[in-house]
Design an enzyme around this catalytic site. Structure first.
Site, short mmCIF file in Angstrom:
data_model
loop_
_atom_site.label_atom_id
_atom_site.label_comp_id
_atom_site.label_asym_id
_atom_site.label_seq_id
_atom_site.Cartn_x
_atom_site.Cartn_y
_atom_site.Cartn_z
CG ASP A 107 43.14 -4.69 -6.42
OD1 ASP A 107 44.37 -5.39 -6.65
OD2 ASP A 107 42.44 -4.14 -7.18
CG HIS A 254 39.37 -7.02 -3.03
ND1 HIS A 254 38.68 -7.53 -4.21
CD2 HIS A 254 39.43 -5.78 -3.62
CE1 HIS A 254 38.45 -6.53 -5.12
NE2 HIS A 254 38.95 -5.36 -4.66
#
Length: 284
Positions: A107, A254
């Site tokens: 992400d 992430h």
């Protein structure tokens, strides 16, 4: 009886009556103070303040202590409640792959430092992943989006500027945000397929679900979250992923939004162990 004797008797009676009267008065005074159980009421000067008259007030202790009502400023403010999802359908997101194999998702990118290194790692391991892209980052680094697609990974819309509260907005505002993000992705990669939408923070609402589905995107959740955005150690990230993973898990990691050195350091072990235990599949 002589006059003197009668006069003396009267004096004795009067004297006794005076004594009796004095005793009665004394008894009343003593009894009254005993009954009250306190000193006589005093007059106390009170400093005036807003809304108070500049006159003395009498004070007397109450019969029993009373708990004062808290003022509005002294009350404890309860924590805000999560907003209720607006109407528009059930909140259902995809959180499993549908097979024994697990999936990796990244992400908040693309990021000029961490995304290329994650891509290098995945290529070296022969693994594909899903990248949940933020529109403003896509605008700055379109070449990275082109590389993600060129190397066979899946794209996911992650809102224009990582708006955590987007789902609470009117549907028209949600739609405009997601459409703007998709346009920016397709500006970097014309005709790119954007199969998924992931709401920042997982703060889903029925409106966000509804709009993303209307735009042809599957709401994408996750099953494993090592909280790598809090920057724990690489070993903590690896341990959390391996301990939480199960057949079919979707793992949240992430590659953007900050310093992802710890995530990058943990990824080789994560990929190796997940690939060995379950296999890794690309979400489609």
């Amino acid at each position: 009886m002589s006059l003197c004797s009668r006069t003396s008797g009267v004096r004795d009676v009067t004297h006794r009556a005076a004594i009796v009267s004095a005793l009665v008065v004394l008894a009343l005074l003593v009894g009254g103070r005993w009954a009250l159980g306190r000193e006589p009421v005093e007059t106390i000067l009170v400093e005036t303040g807003p809304g108070m008259p500049a006159t003395p007030s009498t004070s007397a202790p109450p019969d029993k202590p009373r708990t004062p009502s808290p003022s509005a400023s002294a009350r404890t403010t309860p924590p805000p409640k999560a907003p209720k999802p607006p109407k528009g359908g059930p909140i259902v997101t995809r959180e499993l792959t549908g097979s024994r194999k697990v999936a990796l998702t990244f992400d908040d990118g693309p990021h000029p430092t961490w995304t290329p290194k994650v891509l290098d790692l995945l290529r070296s391991k022969g693994v594909k992943a899903t990248f949940c892209l933020v529109g403003t980052e896509v605008h700055q680094y379109p070449a990275l989006v082109a590389r993600i697609v060129r190397e066979g990974h899946t794209l996911c819309n992650h809102t224009w500027h990582h708006e955590l509260d987007l789902g609470t907005k009117p549907e028209a505002e949600i739609r405009a945000n997601l459409e703007a993000t998709n346009r920016e992705i397709r500006r970097a990669v014309p005709g790119a397929k954007i199969k998924f939408f992931r709401h920042p923070g997982g703060m889903w609402t029925a409106a966000a679900i509804k709009v993303s589905r209307e735009l042809g995107m599957t709401p994408l959740g996750w099953d494993v979250d090592p909280l790598d955005w809090k920057k724990p150690s690489p070993e903590a990230i690896r341990t959390r992923v391996i301990n939480q993973a199960r057949p079919g898990s979707i793992v949240l990691l992430h590659d953007g939004g900050g310093d992802r050195a710890a995530t990058l350091s943990a990824c080789p072990a994560i990929v190796g162990e997940l690939k060995r235990k379950y296999g890794i599949v690309l979400l489609r």
